[in-house]
Scaffold this motif. Structure first.
Motif, PDB file in Angstrom:
ATOM      1  N   ALA A  80      44.625 -44.914  55.806  1.00 37.82           N
ATOM      2  CA  ALA A  80      44.994 -46.105  55.046  1.00 37.82           C
ATOM      3  C   ALA A  80      46.505 -46.264  55.039  1.00 37.82           C
ATOM      4  O   ALA A  80      47.250 -45.307  55.237  1.00 37.82           O
ATOM      5  N   GLY A  81      46.939 -47.492  54.772  1.00 41.79           N
ATOM      6  CA  GLY A  81      48.369 -47.754  54.825  1.00 41.79           C
ATOM      7  C   GLY A  81      48.916 -48.543  53.663  1.00 41.79           C
ATOM      8  O   GLY A  81      50.047 -49.029  53.739  1.00 41.79           O
ATOM      9  N   GLY A  82      48.134 -48.684  52.585  1.00 42.32           N
ATOM     10  CA  GLY A  82      48.668 -49.476  51.488  1.00 42.32           C
ATOM     11  C   GLY A  82      47.826 -49.426  50.236  1.00 42.32           C
ATOM     12  O   GLY A  82      46.689 -48.960  50.245  1.00 42.32           O
ATOM     13  N   MET A  83      48.422 -49.911  49.149  1.00 40.46           N
ATOM     14  CA  MET A  83      47.769 -49.942  47.844  1.00 40.46           C
ATOM     15  C   MET A  83      47.863 -51.355  47.284  1.00 40.46           C
ATOM     16  O   MET A  83      48.938 -51.968  47.271  1.00 40.46           O
ATOM     17  N   GLY A 125      52.108 -60.347  50.028  1.00 41.89           N
ATOM     18  CA  GLY A 125      50.785 -60.880  50.328  1.00 41.89           C
ATOM     19  C   GLY A 125      49.985 -59.928  51.174  1.00 41.89           C
ATOM     20  O   GLY A 125      50.444 -58.848  51.553  1.00 41.89           O
ATOM     21  N   GLY A 126      48.772 -60.327  51.448  1.00 37.60           N
ATOM     22  CA  GLY A 126      47.863 -59.571  52.301  1.00 37.60           C
ATOM     23  C   GLY A 126      47.197 -60.511  53.279  1.00 37.60           C
ATOM     24  O   GLY A 126      47.783 -61.524  53.674  1.00 37.60           O
ATOM     25  N   HIS A 127      45.950 -60.208  53.626  1.00 34.54           N
ATOM     26  CA  HIS A 127      45.274 -61.085  54.574  1.00 34.54           C
ATOM     27  C   HIS A 127      43.768 -60.969  54.419  1.00 34.54           C
ATOM     28  O   HIS A 127      43.241 -60.014  53.861  1.00 34.54           O
ATOM     29  N   PHE A 128      43.084 -61.989  54.898  1.00 35.10           N
ATOM     30  CA  PHE A 128      41.632 -61.986  55.012  1.00 35.10           C
ATOM     31  C   PHE A 128      41.328 -62.288  56.468  1.00 35.10           C
ATOM     32  O   PHE A 128      41.533 -63.401  56.936  1.00 35.10           O
ATOM     33  N   SER A 129      40.913 -61.259  57.194  1.00 36.11           N
ATOM     34  CA  SER A 129      40.678 -61.377  58.638  1.00 36.11           C
ATOM     35  C   SER A 129      41.906 -61.933  59.345  1.00 36.11           C
ATOM     36  O   SER A 129      41.818 -62.796  60.216  1.00 36.11           O
ATOM     37  N   ALA A 130      43.090 -61.434  58.966  1.00 35.52           N
ATOM     38  CA  ALA A 130      44.385 -61.786  59.555  1.00 35.52           C
ATOM     39  C   ALA A 130      44.846 -63.188  59.181  1.00 35.52           C
ATOM     40  O   ALA A 130      45.855 -63.658  59.694  1.00 35.52           O
ATOM     41  N   LEU A 131      44.159 -63.876  58.266  1.00 39.02           N
ATOM     42  CA  LEU A 131      44.644 -65.139  57.714  1.00 39.02           C
ATOM     43  C   LEU A 131      45.438 -64.807  56.450  1.00 39.02           C
ATOM     44  O   LEU A 131      44.912 -64.164  55.545  1.00 39.02           O
ATOM     45  N   ALA A 187      39.017 -53.733  56.948  1.00 38.99           N
ATOM     46  CA  ALA A 187      39.530 -55.101  56.932  1.00 38.99           C
ATOM     47  C   ALA A 187      40.068 -55.430  55.550  1.00 38.99           C
ATOM     48  O   ALA A 187      39.360 -55.302  54.553  1.00 38.99           O
ATOM     49  N   GLY A 188      41.311 -55.822  55.474  1.00 35.55           N
ATOM     50  CA  GLY A 188      41.915 -56.159  54.202  1.00 35.55           C
ATOM     51  C   GLY A 188      42.493 -54.980  53.455  1.00 35.55           C
ATOM     52  O   GLY A 188      43.038 -55.144  52.361  1.00 35.55           O
ATOM     53  N   GLY A 189      42.372 -53.770  54.005  1.00 32.85           N
ATOM     54  CA  GLY A 189      42.968 -52.598  53.383  1.00 32.85           C
ATOM     55  C   GLY A 189      42.362 -52.255  52.034  1.00 32.85           C
ATOM     56  O   GLY A 189      43.077 -51.908  51.083  1.00 32.85           O
ATOM     57  N   GLN A 190      41.024 -52.287  51.928  1.00 30.91           N
ATOM     58  CA  GLN A 190      40.372 -52.121  50.631  1.00 30.91           C
ATOM     59  C   GLN A 190      39.802 -50.725  50.378  1.00 30.91           C
ATOM     60  O   GLN A 190      39.535 -50.363  49.227  1.00 30.91           O
ATOM     61  N   GLY A 191      39.558 -49.929  51.421  1.00 29.57           N
ATOM     62  CA  GLY A 191      38.787 -48.706  51.271  1.00 29.57           C
ATOM     63  C   GLY A 191      39.389 -47.684  50.333  1.00 29.57           C
ATOM     64  O   GLY A 191      38.729 -47.201  49.411  1.00 29.57           O
ATOM     65  N   LEU A 192      40.642 -47.290  50.558  1.00 31.43           N
ATOM     66  CA  LEU A 192      41.287 -46.315  49.688  1.00 31.43           C
ATOM     67  C   LEU A 192      41.331 -46.826  48.252  1.00 31.43           C
ATOM     68  O   LEU A 192      41.092 -46.083  47.291  1.00 31.43           O
ATOM     69  N   ASN A 193      41.632 -48.097  48.084  1.00 28.47           N
ATOM     70  CA  ASN A 193      41.723 -48.694  46.762  1.00 28.47           C
ATOM     71  C   ASN A 193      40.380 -48.662  46.054  1.00 28.47           C
ATOM     72  O   ASN A 193      40.302 -48.357  44.859  1.00 28.47           O
ATOM     73  N   LEU A 194      39.325 -48.954  46.780  1.00 24.31           N
ATOM     74  CA  LEU A 194      37.977 -48.923  46.209  1.00 24.31           C
ATOM     75  C   LEU A 194      37.644 -47.525  45.703  1.00 24.31           C
ATOM     76  O   LEU A 194      37.083 -47.352  44.615  1.00 24.31           O
ATOM     77  N   SER A 253      42.282 -62.421  44.662  1.00 24.87           N
ATOM     78  CA  SER A 253      41.779 -61.645  43.529  1.00 24.87           C
ATOM     79  C   SER A 253      40.671 -60.696  43.955  1.00 24.87           C
ATOM     80  O   SER A 253      40.536 -59.606  43.407  1.00 24.87           O
ATOM     81  N   MET A 254      39.875 -61.104  44.932  1.00 25.81           N
ATOM     82  CA  MET A 254      38.812 -60.238  45.422  1.00 25.81           C
ATOM     83  C   MET A 254      39.386 -59.075  46.228  1.00 25.81           C
ATOM     84  O   MET A 254      39.022 -57.910  46.006  1.00 25.81           O
ATOM     85  N   ILE A 255      40.285 -59.354  47.167  1.00 26.11           N
ATOM     86  CA  ILE A 255      40.862 -58.304  48.004  1.00 26.11           C
ATOM     87  C   ILE A 255      41.626 -57.295  47.153  1.00 26.11           C
ATOM     88  O   ILE A 255      41.573 -56.079  47.398  1.00 26.11           O
ATOM     89  N   THR A 256      42.324 -57.751  46.132  1.00 25.44           N
ATOM     90  CA  THR A 256      43.114 -56.858  45.277  1.00 25.44           C
ATOM     91  C   THR A 256      42.278 -56.235  44.161  1.00 25.44           C
ATOM     92  O   THR A 256      42.768 -55.365  43.437  1.00 25.44           O
ATOM     93  N   ALA A 257      41.044 -56.693  43.976  1.00 22.75           N
ATOM     94  CA  ALA A 257      40.118 -56.191  42.945  1.00 22.75           C
ATOM     95  C   ALA A 257      40.575 -56.519  41.535  1.00 22.75           C
ATOM     96  O   ALA A 257      40.121 -55.897  40.576  1.00 22.75           O
ATOM     97  N   LEU A 258      41.435 -57.514  41.368  1.00 22.30           N
ATOM     98  CA  LEU A 258      41.834 -57.922  40.032  1.00 22.30           C
ATOM     99  C   LEU A 258      40.741 -58.695  39.314  1.00 22.30           C
ATOM    100  O   LEU A 258      40.789 -58.860  38.087  1.00 22.30           O
ATOM    101  N   ASP A 259      39.765 -59.199  40.058  1.00 17.24           N
ATOM    102  CA  ASP A 259      38.727 -60.033  39.451  1.00 17.24           C
ATOM    103  C   ASP A 259      37.478 -59.250  39.066  1.00 17.24           C
ATOM    104  O   ASP A 259      36.480 -59.835  38.644  1.00 17.24           O
TER     105      ASP A 259
END
Length: 594
Positions: free
Chosen positions: A47-50, A76-82, A298-305, A383-389
Motif C-alpha cells: 500500500a502507498g497511502g492513508m 484528492g484521490g481517484h475512482f478508476s483513475a478519474l 483500486a482507490g487505495g482502500q485495502g490498508l485503510n479498510l 466519501s465512499m473511497i475515504t470511508a467518511l460516510d
C-alpha cells in the motif's frame, strides 16, 4: 486448558494486526502478536497511502502526528483513475496521505512497543483448537528471545481467550477455523515493480489506458518509481515466476517503452479476485484486514479498510475480555464491518470494469467524468473511497444479524454522501486509431497541497427542529456516523472531540454549557453507573452547526454517546431521553456496574 499465554493472540504484524494490538493494549488487555516473517519487510510496500478516515482514527488516539510528518498530502484521490477532489470533505484531514506501507508499519510497531505490546517474529500459526473458555494456538518458531525479533526452532501450543487472524489474504487462521472465503475469481493480470527508471514520464503520478492494457508510473520517493501494468482477460498461473523481464515485456506491449527500468527493489503480480470471509467471527476466532477480504487495489482502500476493522473490533474485544460486556457484543463486529467490506469489493469491481480499454468502456468513462464535475457526485464517491460516510445501525437489533452477500444484503450499508467540488480534467487522445486516455492522477487536476484552505470550519443552514433534525428512524441524523471533530469549550479550556477519545473509552458528551438544569444534571447519575468505561464530559460547542459528509449541516445534539471508535451511538435534543441513554450504554458497554 492450561494457563493463558495472553488474553488475546493476534496472527499477523501488518497494519491491521499492529493497530488492533495498540487498541487492545491501550485498553489494558494482555496481547501477543505472532508474525510469520522473521524481519519486517523494509523493501516491500503493497500500500502507498492513508485516507481521511484512517487519519481520523489515528487522530482519535493521539497518534496521527508522526504519520503526517512522514507522509506527503495530496488534495484528492481517484475512482478508476478519474480524479476526485477531497478538499471540501468535512474533516481535518481532507487529503490522501502518501506514505508507503513499510513506514506505516514501522510507526505502528513503534507505538505498539511503547504501549507494551509483545511481538514474536518468525512465529507461524499452524493449528488451533477452540473450547468454550478459550482457544489453543499451535505455533512453529518464534519466542521472546532477542526482544521477540527472531524466531527459534520448534513447535509449541499456547492458549488465549481469543485469536484474531490478521495474517493476510492466504490466512492460515481463516483456513484452520474453517471459515469460507466467497467471491469472484481473477479476470486480469497486474504486475508491479518498484524500480529505477532512466527515462521516467515527466509527471510524477502518471497513468494511461492503451490498446493492450493500462500502465501507471508513480514517484513515491526520490530515486525510484512504482510501475504497474494491467492486462485484461488473461490470468497468470500462481507458480509462474515474477521477473523484471516480465514487467519489461508488459510495459513494452502496453506503452511501447520500458522507461529504462532496472535495479528492482520489489516485484509482484496479482489479479482482481474479490473475496470475503463468510463470517468475521467463528466462536473465539475473529478475522480482520486481508484475512477477511481481498480485492484489486483500486482507490487505495485495502490498508485503510483493515485499520478501520481493527478500530471497530478492539474496544469491543477489550470490553468482553475484561468481563464488562457479554460475548454477544462481538457479533456486532461482523454485522457492522462485513457490509463495509462488501461495499469495497463492489466498488473495486466497478473500478476494474471501468479500466478496460475497449471503446464502450472509454465512452462510459467519459460520461462518468462529466458526472464527476457535479459536486454531489464527487462528494458521494470521495466519501465512499475515504470511508467518511460509513454508518452503523445503533439500535442493537443487528447484534445477531449475520447478513452475507449471498443473502442478498446490499453491500452499500445505507451509506450516502453529498457536498464537495471537482476540479478534475481529462484528455482523450488518439494513438494509431486507438483511443487513449491519459490521467495524470490527482496533482495534474488539483492545486498543490500548499494552496489548500484550512479545514474544520462548519457551514450550512441550521435545521429547523430543536433536536437538530431527525433521521429516518426518528433519532438525531448523526447517530451511526462518526462524530465531527469540532472544537468544544470545557472548564479547563478548549478541546477537540477527538482528544476526548485518546484513551479509547466511551464519552457521554453533554453540550449544555454546564447549566444547572441541563441534560448533564439528569445524565450524571446514569453516567456514574458506567464510570469505569465511559467518561462524562460537559462542554459548550464552539459552532452552532455541525457538518457531516452524508447528513450535511445540522444542529448539534444537546447530549450524545460516542463509542471508542468515534461513532455516535445515541443522541438527544433539549429533553434528554434518559431511557434511551441507559439502553445505549447497556448495548455498547455492557450492564451497569453493581
Amino acid at each position: 486448558m492450561g494457563g493463558m499465554t495472553a488474553q488475546v493472540v493476534i496472527a499477523g504484524a501488518g497494519p491491521t494486526g499492529l493497530m488492533l494490538a495498540c487498541e487492545l493494549r491501550l485498553a489494558g488487555v494482555d496481547v501477543l502478536v505472532l508474525e510469520r516473517d522473521a524481519e519486517r519487510a523494509d523493501a516491500e510496500s503493497r500500500a502507498g497511502g492513508m485516507h481521511a478516515r484512517t487519519l481520523e482514527v489515528l487522530d482519535q488516539r493521539g497518534m496521527v502526528e508522526p504519520f503526517l510528518r512522514a507522509g506527503r498530502p495530496l488534495p484528492g484521490g481517484h475512482f478508476s483513475a478519474l480524479p476526485l477532489d477531497f478538499r471540501n470533505l468535512p474533516t481535518r484531514h481532507p487529503h490522501l496521505l502518501v506514505l508507503l506501507q513499510r513506514h506505516i508499519e514501522r510507526l505502528l510497531e513503534e507505538h505498539a512497543t511503547r504501549l507494551g505490546v509483545r511481538l514474536w517474529r518468525g512465529a507461524e500459526v499452524t493449528g488451533l483448537r477452540q473450547s468454550g473458555s478459550g482457544v489453543e494456538v499451535e505455533v512453529l518458531g518464534g519466542g521472546p528471545q532477542g526482544n521477540g525479533r527472531h524466531g527459534e526452532a520448534g513447535q509449541r501450543w499456547m492458549s488465549a481467550e481469543y485469536l484474531v487472524g490478521c495474517d493476510g489474504g492466504r490466512s492460515a487462521v481463516r483456513r484452520l477455523a474453517g471459515i469460507g472465503f466467497a467471491g469472484t475469481s481473477a479476470t486480469l493480470t497486474a504486475m508491479l515493480g518498484d524500480v529505477e527508471l532512466d527515462a521516467p514520464p515527466e509527471h510524477p503520478l502518471f497513468q494511461e489506458r492503451r490498446e493492450h492494457g493500462t500502465i501507471s508510473v508513480l514517484s513515491f520517493e526520490p530515486g525510484w518509481h512504482r510501475v504497474m501494468t494491467t492486462e485484461f482477460d488473461q490470468v497468470a498461473g500462481r507458480d509462474e515466476p515474477v521477473t523484471l523481464e516480465g514487467l519489461r515485456r508488459a510495459c513494452l506491449k502496453i506503452a511501447g517503452t520500458d522507461y529504462g527500468m532496472r535495479s528492482p527493489r520489489w516485484l509482484s503480480r496479482f489479479g482482481d479476485a474479490a473475496r470475503q470471509a463468510v463470517e468475521y467471527r467463528s466462536g473465539r476466532v475473529l478475522l480482520a484486514g486481508d484475512a477477511a477480504h481481498v480485492h484489486f487495489p483500486a482507490g487505495g482502500q485495502g490498508l485503510n479498510l483493515g485499520v478501520q476493522d481493527a478500530v471497530n473490533l478492539g474496544w469491543k474485544l477489550a470490553l468482553v475480555v475484561h468481563g464488562h460486556a457479554p460475548d454477544s457484543l462481538l457479533d456486532s463486529y461482523h454485522a457492522e464491518r462485513h457490509p463495509v467490506g462488501a461495499r469495497v469489493l463492489e466498488n473495486t469491481r466497478a473500478q476494474t470494469a471501468l479500466s478496460r480499454v475497449d471503446g464502450h468502456t472509454t465512452a462510459l468513462r467519459a460520461t462518468l467524468a462529466d458526472l464527476l464535475s457535479l459536486d454531489d457526485v464527487n462528494a458521494r464517491l470521495s466519501s465512499m473511497i475515504t470511508a467518511l460516510d460509513v454508518h452503523y445501525p445503533m439500535d442493537g437489533a443487528h447484534l445477531d444479524d449475520r447478513a452475507h452477500p449471498s443473502d442478498g444484503a446490499h453491500p452499500g450499508n445505507g451509506a450516502r454522501a453529498r457536498g464537495g467540488t471537482l476540479l478534475g480534467q481529462r484528455r482523450h487522445l488518439m494513438d494509431g486509431g486507438h483511443p487513449v486516455e491519459s490521467a495524470h492522477l490527482v496533482e495534474s487536476a488539483l492545486p498543490d497541497a500548499d494552496t489548500l484552505s484550512e479545514v474544520g470550519t462548519l457551514s450550512g443552514q441550521e435545521a429547523d427542529s430543536e433536536d437538530g433534525g431527525r433521521s429516518a428512524d426518528g433519532g438525531h441524523p448523526l447517530v451511526g456516523y462518526r462524530v465531527p471533530d469540532v472544537e468544544l469549550e470545557i472548564d479547563t479550556g478548549e478541546v477537540r472531540v477527538f482528544e476526548l477519545l485518546h484513551q479509547a473509552r466511551g464519552v457521554l458528551l453533554c453540550l449544555d454549557g454546564g447549566a444547572q438544569e441541563g441534560p448533564a444534571a439528569h445524565l450524571a447519575g446514569i453516567a456514574s453507573e458506567w464510570a469505569d468505561r465511559v467518561d462524562l464530559v460537559r462542554a459548550r460547542p464552539s459552532a452552532d452547526v455541525w457538518q457531516g459528509p452524508v447528513v450535511g449541516a445540522v444542529r448539534p445534539p444537546v447530549a450524545l454517546l460516542v463509542r471508542p471508535d468515534g461513532h455516535i451511538a445515541w443522541a438527544t435534543g433539549a429533553r434528554p431521553d434518559l431511557d434511551g441513554a441507559r439502553a445505549a450504554l447497556t448495548t455498547w458497554f455492557g450492564p451497569a456496574r453493581r
